[in-house]
Design a protein around this motif. Structure first.
Motif, PDB file in Angstrom:
ATOM      1  N   ASP A 146       0.410  -1.407   0.320  1.00  0.00           N
ATOM      2  CA  ASP A 146      -0.148  -0.180   0.166  1.00  0.00           C
ATOM      3  C   ASP A 146       0.888   1.341  -0.256  1.00  0.00           C
ATOM      4  O   ASP A 146       2.463   1.153   0.189  1.00  0.00           O
ATOM      5  CB  ASP A 146      -1.661   0.206   0.994  1.00  0.00           C
ATOM      6  CG  ASP A 146      -0.435   0.008   2.039  1.00  0.00           C
ATOM      7  OD1 ASP A 146       0.656   0.674   2.756  1.00  0.00           O
ATOM      8  OD2 ASP A 146      -0.764  -0.462   3.280  1.00  0.00           O
ATOM      9  N   GLY A 147       0.513   2.451  -0.368  1.00  0.00           N
ATOM     10  CA  GLY A 147       1.170   3.555  -0.293  1.00  0.00           C
ATOM     11  C   GLY A 147       2.044   4.184   0.878  1.00  0.00           C
ATOM     12  O   GLY A 147       2.897   4.604   0.523  1.00  0.00           O
ATOM     13  N   GLU A 148       1.715   3.865   2.106  1.00  0.00           N
ATOM     14  CA  GLU A 148       2.457   3.705   3.492  1.00  0.00           C
ATOM     15  C   GLU A 148       3.270   3.093   3.089  1.00  0.00           C
ATOM     16  O   GLU A 148       5.174   3.160   3.449  1.00  0.00           O
ATOM     17  CB  GLU A 148       1.189   3.048   4.472  1.00  0.00           C
ATOM     18  CG  GLU A 148       2.150   3.447   5.744  1.00  0.00           C
ATOM     19  CD  GLU A 148       0.978   3.669   6.875  1.00  0.00           C
ATOM     20  OE1 GLU A 148       1.218   2.784   8.292  1.00  0.00           O
ATOM     21  OE2 GLU A 148       0.548   4.378   7.075  1.00  0.00           O
ATOM     22  N   GLU A 154      10.865   3.040   0.190  1.00  0.00           N
ATOM     23  CA  GLU A 154      11.343   3.756  -0.512  1.00  0.00           C
ATOM     24  C   GLU A 154      12.709   4.507   1.032  1.00  0.00           C
ATOM     25  O   GLU A 154      13.812   5.089   0.160  1.00  0.00           O
ATOM     26  CB  GLU A 154      10.736   5.230  -1.090  1.00  0.00           C
ATOM     27  CG  GLU A 154      12.038   6.188  -1.813  1.00  0.00           C
ATOM     28  CD  GLU A 154      10.888   7.255  -2.403  1.00  0.00           C
ATOM     29  OE1 GLU A 154      11.439   7.968  -3.024  1.00  0.00           O
ATOM     30  OE2 GLU A 154       9.742   7.249  -2.148  1.00  0.00           O
ATOM     31  N   ARG A 155      12.037   5.248   1.878  1.00  0.00           N
ATOM     32  CA  ARG A 155      13.092   5.899   2.759  1.00  0.00           C
ATOM     33  C   ARG A 155      14.135   4.953   3.170  1.00  0.00           C
ATOM     34  O   ARG A 155      15.442   5.375   2.791  1.00  0.00           O
ATOM     35  CB  ARG A 155      11.960   6.087   3.978  1.00  0.00           C
ATOM     36  CG  ARG A 155      11.579   7.177   3.419  1.00  0.00           C
ATOM     37  CD  ARG A 155      10.489   7.731   4.784  1.00  0.00           C
ATOM     38  NE  ARG A 155       9.445   7.105   5.534  1.00  0.00           N
ATOM     39  CZ  ARG A 155       8.791   6.731   5.231  1.00  0.00           C
ATOM     40  NH1 ARG A 155       7.849   7.810   4.471  1.00  0.00           N
ATOM     41  NH2 ARG A 155       7.850   6.079   5.605  1.00  0.00           N
ATOM     42  N   ILE A 156      13.585   3.382   3.342  1.00  0.00           N
ATOM     43  CA  ILE A 156      14.612   2.752   4.184  1.00  0.00           C
ATOM     44  C   ILE A 156      15.779   2.116   2.853  1.00  0.00           C
ATOM     45  O   ILE A 156      17.104   2.559   3.412  1.00  0.00           O
ATOM     46  CB  ILE A 156      14.212   1.117   4.494  1.00  0.00           C
ATOM     47  CG1 ILE A 156      13.259   1.838   5.635  1.00  0.00           C
ATOM     48  CG2 ILE A 156      14.915  -0.003   4.722  1.00  0.00           C
ATOM     49  CD1 ILE A 156      12.617   0.077   5.949  1.00  0.00           C
ATOM     50  N   SER A 157      15.246   2.338   1.413  1.00  0.00           N
ATOM     51  CA  SER A 157      16.036   1.552   0.590  1.00  0.00           C
ATOM     52  C   SER A 157      17.212   2.994   0.140  1.00  0.00           C
ATOM     53  O   SER A 157      18.219   2.965   0.047  1.00  0.00           O
ATOM     54  CB  SER A 157      14.957   1.296  -1.119  1.00  0.00           C
ATOM     55  OG  SER A 157      14.539   0.914  -0.676  1.00  0.00           O
ATOM     56  N   ARG A 158      16.664   4.237   0.533  1.00  0.00           N
ATOM     57  CA  ARG A 158      17.234   5.251   0.185  1.00  0.00           C
ATOM     58  C   ARG A 158      18.896   5.365   1.742  1.00  0.00           C
ATOM     59  O   ARG A 158      19.353   5.452   0.638  1.00  0.00           O
ATOM     60  CB  ARG A 158      16.576   6.689   0.211  1.00  0.00           C
ATOM     61  CG  ARG A 158      16.100   7.370  -1.038  1.00  0.00           C
ATOM     62  CD  ARG A 158      15.445   8.499  -0.762  1.00  0.00           C
ATOM     63  NE  ARG A 158      14.586   8.744  -1.892  1.00  0.00           N
ATOM     64  CZ  ARG A 158      14.687   9.084  -2.899  1.00  0.00           C
ATOM     65  NH1 ARG A 158      16.248   9.541  -3.644  1.00  0.00           N
ATOM     66  NH2 ARG A 158      13.597   8.741  -4.307  1.00  0.00           N
ATOM     67  N   ARG A 159      17.877   5.403   2.244  1.00  0.00           N
ATOM     68  CA  ARG A 159      18.678   5.285   3.637  1.00  0.00           C
ATOM     69  C   ARG A 159      19.919   4.036   3.240  1.00  0.00           C
ATOM     70  O   ARG A 159      21.089   4.202   3.208  1.00  0.00           O
ATOM     71  CB  ARG A 159      18.519   4.703   4.712  1.00  0.00           C
ATOM     72  CG  ARG A 159      19.896   5.018   6.071  1.00  0.00           C
ATOM     73  CD  ARG A 159      18.747   5.293   7.536  1.00  0.00           C
ATOM     74  NE  ARG A 159      17.416   5.245   7.658  1.00  0.00           N
ATOM     75  CZ  ARG A 159      16.771   4.443   8.300  1.00  0.00           C
ATOM     76  NH1 ARG A 159      17.264   3.604   9.576  1.00  0.00           N
ATOM     77  NH2 ARG A 159      15.738   4.804   8.491  1.00  0.00           N
TER      78      ARG A 159
END
Length: 162
Positions: A146-148, A154-159
């Motif tokens: 889902d969107g959340e 995305e935030r985890i992958s960026r980190r």
């Protein structure tokens, strides 16, 4: 960096925790992450090859070139962008060049430099292959979350990519 990331405590590293190997739960998370990536990548590759006769690596090269200024990248930049070795990207560009999808050209500012440039045929091929690839991304990735969850991933992958 977001405001929350700027104020978040530093991640626990082995030096901070005194541990030099991951816990069983951490290993399970790692392996699940790898399995998910491999499963999705394999499905996307299978569809691209079956429907478009194009490998995922070749598709990635075409995308990187399409998004580059003047649809051109130095071979070293291309290798970095697609996460292949220089020799691996050279062999792949050789095949794409034989198919008329990519052309090699000199780098104007460097007499010895060589760049890969997306041809018009390569751009058309990418547009066709994108239908298969983007549909696969929706089916194997987007529809599963889902969107959340997508935002968190995305935030985890960026980190992780930093």
């Amino acid at each position: 960096m977001t405001d929350t990331a700027a104020h978040a405590p530093p991640a626990q590293t082995p030096a901070r925790t005194g541990r030099h190997s991951p816990t069983r739960e951490q290993l399970d998370s790692w392996r699940t992450f790898l399995r998910a990536h491999a499963t999705i990548t394999r499905a996307l590759e299978t569809e691209l090859v079956a429907e478009q006769k194009l490998s995922l690596a070749a598709y990635d090269v075409l995308v990187q070139l399409a998004e580059a200024p003047d649809r051109r990248l130095r071979m070293t930049e291309l290798a970095d962008a697609v996460l292949l070795s220089r020799s691996g990207v050279t062999r792949l560009v050789d095949r794409l060049e034989k198919s008329g999808l990519v052309a090699r050209c000199p780098v104007e500012s460097d007499g010895r430099g060589v760049a890969a440039e997306l041809t018009q045929a390569g751009l058309l091929r990418l547009r066709t292959a994108s239908r298969t690839h983007l549909y696969g991304i929706v089916r194997y990735f987007v529809e599963k979350l889902d969107g959340e969850e997508l935002g968190a991933l995305e935030r985890i992958s960026r980190r992780l990519a930093e």
